[in-house]
Scaffold this motif. Structure first.
Motif, PDB file in Angstrom:
ATOM      1  N   UNK A 445     -14.223  83.353 -13.410  1.00 53.62           N
ATOM      2  CA  UNK A 445     -12.789  83.318 -13.729  1.00 53.62           C
ATOM      3  C   UNK A 445     -11.874  84.229 -12.895  1.00 53.62           C
ATOM      4  N   UNK A 446     -12.350  85.136 -12.028  1.00 54.00           N
ATOM      5  CA  UNK A 446     -11.382  85.901 -11.224  1.00 54.00           C
ATOM      6  C   UNK A 446     -10.605  85.000 -10.263  1.00 54.00           C
ATOM      7  N   UNK A 447      -9.324  85.334 -10.065  1.00 56.05           N
ATOM      8  CA  UNK A 447      -8.481  84.645  -9.101  1.00 56.05           C
ATOM      9  C   UNK A 447      -7.837  85.669  -8.178  1.00 56.05           C
ATOM     10  N   UNK A 448      -7.552  85.262  -6.963  1.00 52.27           N
ATOM     11  CA  UNK A 448      -6.786  86.091  -6.038  1.00 52.27           C
ATOM     12  C   UNK A 448      -5.746  85.204  -5.366  1.00 52.27           C
ATOM     13  N   UNK A 449      -4.634  85.799  -4.988  1.00 53.41           N
ATOM     14  CA  UNK A 449      -3.543  85.026  -4.410  1.00 53.41           C
ATOM     15  C   UNK A 449      -3.944  84.339  -3.112  1.00 53.41           C
ATOM     16  N   UNK A 450      -4.888  84.945  -2.377  1.00 59.56           N
ATOM     17  CA  UNK A 450      -5.216  84.434  -1.047  1.00 59.56           C
ATOM     18  C   UNK A 450      -6.144  83.228  -1.054  1.00 59.56           C
ATOM     19  N   UNK A 451      -6.778  82.929  -2.183  1.00 57.79           N
ATOM     20  CA  UNK A 451      -7.756  81.842  -2.242  1.00 57.79           C
ATOM     21  C   UNK A 451      -7.228  80.679  -3.099  1.00 57.79           C
ATOM     22  N   UNK A 452      -7.543  79.429  -2.719  1.00 60.69           N
ATOM     23  CA  UNK A 452      -6.979  78.269  -3.418  1.00 60.69           C
ATOM     24  C   UNK A 452      -7.637  77.991  -4.757  1.00 60.69           C
ATOM     25  N   UNK A 453      -6.854  77.396  -5.642  1.00 61.69           N
ATOM     26  CA  UNK A 453      -7.359  76.946  -6.930  1.00 61.69           C
ATOM     27  C   UNK A 453      -6.941  75.497  -7.119  1.00 61.69           C
ATOM     28  N   UNK A 454      -7.901  74.628  -7.373  1.00 64.80           N
ATOM     29  CA  UNK A 454      -7.611  73.223  -7.593  1.00 64.80           C
ATOM     30  C   UNK A 454      -8.904  72.452  -7.668  1.00 64.80           C
ATOM     31  N   UNK A 455      -8.854  71.258  -8.260  1.00 66.37           N
ATOM     32  CA  UNK A 455     -10.097  70.560  -8.561  1.00 66.37           C
ATOM     33  C   UNK A 455     -10.235  69.202  -7.924  1.00 66.37           C
ATOM     34  N   UNK A 456     -11.283  68.515  -8.356  1.00 70.72           N
ATOM     35  CA  UNK A 456     -11.619  67.172  -7.921  1.00 70.72           C
ATOM     36  C   UNK A 456     -11.657  66.253  -9.148  1.00 70.72           C
ATOM     37  N   UNK A 457     -11.877  64.978  -8.900  1.00 68.39           N
ATOM     38  CA  UNK A 457     -12.055  63.979  -9.965  1.00 68.39           C
ATOM     39  C   UNK A 457     -10.897  64.047 -10.968  1.00 68.39           C
ATOM     40  N   UNK A 459      -9.873  66.367 -12.681  1.00 68.24           N
ATOM     41  CA  UNK A 459      -9.170  67.648 -12.708  1.00 68.24           C
ATOM     42  C   UNK A 459      -7.969  67.666 -11.771  1.00 68.24           C
ATOM     43  N   UNK A 460      -7.743  66.558 -11.062  1.00 68.34           N
ATOM     44  CA  UNK A 460      -6.530  66.440 -10.271  1.00 68.34           C
ATOM     45  C   UNK A 460      -6.726  66.708  -8.794  1.00 68.34           C
ATOM     46  N   UNK A 461      -5.597  66.900  -8.102  1.00 72.59           N
ATOM     47  CA  UNK A 461      -5.623  67.146  -6.663  1.00 72.59           C
ATOM     48  C   UNK A 461      -4.414  67.987  -6.280  1.00 72.59           C
ATOM     49  N   UNK A 462      -4.540  68.629  -5.142  1.00 74.65           N
ATOM     50  CA  UNK A 462      -3.565  69.633  -4.735  1.00 74.65           C
ATOM     51  C   UNK A 462      -4.104  71.010  -5.063  1.00 74.65           C
ATOM     52  N   UNK A 463      -3.590  72.012  -4.365  1.00 74.86           N
ATOM     53  CA  UNK A 463      -4.057  73.382  -4.552  1.00 74.86           C
ATOM     54  C   UNK A 463      -2.924  74.293  -4.988  1.00 74.86           C
ATOM     55  N   UNK A 464      -3.237  75.193  -5.907  1.00 73.85           N
ATOM     56  CA  UNK A 464      -2.353  76.301  -6.241  1.00 73.85           C
ATOM     57  C   UNK A 464      -2.851  77.544  -5.508  1.00 73.85           C
ATOM     58  N   UNK A 465      -1.954  78.515  -5.345  1.00 75.51           N
ATOM     59  CA  UNK A 465      -2.270  79.778  -4.667  1.00 75.51           C
ATOM     60  C   UNK A 465      -2.630  79.527  -3.198  1.00 75.51           C
ATOM     61  N   UNK A 466      -2.716  80.583  -2.410  1.00 79.13           N
ATOM     62  CA  UNK A 466      -3.194  80.554  -1.023  1.00 79.13           C
ATOM     63  C   UNK A 466      -2.237  79.804  -0.098  1.00 79.13           C
ATOM     64  N   UNK A 467      -2.564  79.835   1.196  1.00 83.75           N
ATOM     65  CA  UNK A 467      -1.788  79.090   2.176  1.00 83.75           C
ATOM     66  C   UNK A 467      -1.869  77.587   1.926  1.00 83.75           C
ATOM     67  N   UNK A 468      -3.004  77.133   1.350  1.00 85.69           N
ATOM     68  CA  UNK A 468      -3.128  75.711   1.043  1.00 85.69           C
ATOM     69  C   UNK A 468      -2.094  75.296   0.007  1.00 85.69           C
ATOM     70  N   UNK A 469      -1.845  76.171  -0.966  1.00 88.55           N
ATOM     71  CA  UNK A 469      -0.833  75.888  -1.964  1.00 88.55           C
ATOM     72  C   UNK A 469       0.554  75.805  -1.355  1.00 88.55           C
ATOM     73  N   UNK A 470       0.850  76.685  -0.401  1.00 87.46           N
ATOM     74  CA  UNK A 470       2.141  76.645   0.271  1.00 87.46           C
ATOM     75  C   UNK A 470       2.291  75.363   1.087  1.00 87.46           C
TER      76      UNK A 470
END
Length: 486
Positions: A445-457, A459-470
């Motif tokens: 469960x740890x999160x950091x701003x620099x790493x992406x959060x997002x799922x497959x199937x 759970x959806x698509x697209x990323x939160x956080x990180x440069x990928x989120x931007x």
């Protein structure tokens, strides 16, 4: 408008102003620790959504052309304001959600301002393919541009943080926003929007409150070029379907059913303590919660015992109780859902701990539920396949690595997972083969701003956080110029 003058009255934030719904209608906001109404929020309709989108569209004409430096400075000021008003923000968030005051202050506020600071920096370092002569006599380069006006919908489990996960990258990229928070937890979103008005031009960030019908109006409106939602799979599918009719971009962060694979060589006591915390935090109302444990054959029984002891030790209770790990479920519908999942257990399953409403303050006050452990469930049982979204941890016994992987992947969700083992090669194999957007190893469960959060199937698509989120909140334009040679 409710007649009780003691009720807190919330307003929409549109075009830099605090406004009532055009109709004057409001709805009740309930304190989940007591079940009592404590506030009134605008019941926004089509006119309110029109007004908010008009403000966002007008603001985009200038905000979309501001320099990354200007946008970065605004986000940094918002981050500082969150830190400066942390106690006020925590109090509002706790009133809406019933979360423990201390944990909200220590676990949610610091990341919230950090996310703004990360995206403030990220706004200034967007990258693209190098300019060059990819065709003789012509120079090509890439422009990465804001998408435009974005509609966003946030959930009730982390109303403040999920708002920030959405607005920070959107604003950093140069977009303007109309956001609707969950109808059960609107207060911190309104407060944060008010805070942001000091540092953003009018109309850049707008918040309208209301129910699902308001959300549908937000999604189906012609103005936004993108819609983003964090919520249930049902809601995500509805949003995707509605957006498809107008070819809007869609960003979906939906449900989860995280497998927590504990192999026989894991540190049993350490794993049980960490998994219980990650499973029961926020009353298990987290799409990444560690609530679906798969335990190795030699440790299964001992691990069930260890988790059961954790469940009996951990407490739920009122926000000002410093000894509690989590507060109530968010609303009566969620209490009914969690209770129903446990009440419908098949005969082959067992309740090892908990299994019912928690007695808080001498009675069934609010929507509290006991920390619960279930064993004996099979892969096709409802409690394994469906998201419970409550303080309920299930434990299954697997025979070998292949079965653990098959069961872990054998759900419709693909958001997060974790592997607990001392075997480095096994951990790497599992991280490769697990069909989830996040894999934790010996943690969960740890999160950091620099790493992406997002799922497959599902759970959806697209990323939160990180440069990928931007990057999700930008569009790519190719520009080619003839050099006039030859």
């Amino acid at each position: 408008m409710p007649e009780n003058s003691d009720l807190k009255v919330l307003k929409n934030v549109v075009g830099g102003e605090l406004v009532e719904a055009a109709s004057g209608a409001t709805y009740d906001v309930v304190d989940p620790t007591t079940g009592a109404v404590y506030a009134a929020a605008p019941a926004s309709g089509a006119e309110d959504v029109d007004r908010a989108y008009a403000a966002a569209a007008a603001a985009f004409e200038t905000w979309g052309r501001t320099s990354p430096k200007e946008r970065s400075e605004a986000l940094l000021k918002i981050a500082d304001a969150i830190d400066a008003r942390a106690d006020e923000i925590v109090a509002v968030e706790v009133k809406d959600t019933g979360k423990p005051i201390g944990l909200t202050a220590s676990e949610e506020l610091p990341p919230s301002s950090d996310h703004f600071r990360f995206f403030a920096g990220a706004a200034r370092v967007l990258e693209g393919k190098s300019a060059g002569e990819y065709l003789p006599g012509h120079t090509s380069w890439i422009r990465r541009e804001p998408i435009g006006v974005v509609g966003q919908v946030t959930p009730w489990n982390y109303p403040l943080m999920m708002m920030i996960w959405k607005i920070a990258p959107a604003l950093a990229a140069g977009n303007t926003v109309v956001l609707k928070p969950s109808d059960t937890t609107p207060a911190s979103s309104v407060l944060l929007a008010e805070i942001c008005q000091e540092f953003l031009p009018p109309g850049v960030l707008n918040v309208v409150t209301g129910d699902r019908d308001t959300g549908r109006l937000l999604v189906t409106h012609k103005t936004p070029q993108m819609v983003s939602i964090t919520g249930s799979v049902r809601a995500g599918m509805e949003v995707a379907g509605a957006a498809a009719t107008d070819l809007k971009r869609v960003h979906l962060e939906l449900g989860g059913k995280a497998p927590v694979i504990v192999f026989d060589d894991a540190d049993l006591e350490a794993a049980a303590e960490a998994i219980a915390t990650a499973g029961y935090f926020n009353a298990g109302q987290d799409c990444t919660a560690a609530t679906r444990v798969l335990a190795g054959p030699r440790i299964h029984d001992d691990f069930v015992s260890a988790l059961t002891e954790q469940a009996r030790t951990l407490k739920t209770g009122m926000p000002d109780d410093e000894d509690v790990l989590f507060g109530p479920l968010n609303n009566p519908d969620q209490l009914a859902r969690v209770s129903g999942m446990v009440d419908r257990l098949p005969d082959h399953a067992n309740v090892e701990a908990g299994g019912g409403r928690a007695d808080v303050a001498g009675g069934e006050q609010g929507y509290f539920y006991q920390p619960t452990v279930l064993s004996g469930l099979r892969q096709d049982d409802e409690q394994i396949q469906s998201e419970i979204f409550g303080p309920v941890i299930t434990v299954q016994r697997f025979d070998d690595e292949a079965e653990a992987l098959r069961w872990a992947n054998g759900v419709e969700y693909g958001l997060s997972s974790s592997v607990w083992t001392r075997d480095h090669a096994r951990a790497l194999r599992m991280s490769r083969d697990l069909d989830f957007g996040v894999v934790w190893i010996n943690t969960h469960i740890p999160f950091v701003s620099e790493m992406p959060h997002g799922g497959f199937k599902h759970s959806g698509y697209g990323k939160d956080l990180s440069m990928y989120g931007l990057e999700d909140y930008t569009r790519i334009k190719h520009v080619m110029s003839f050099l006039g040679e030859g």
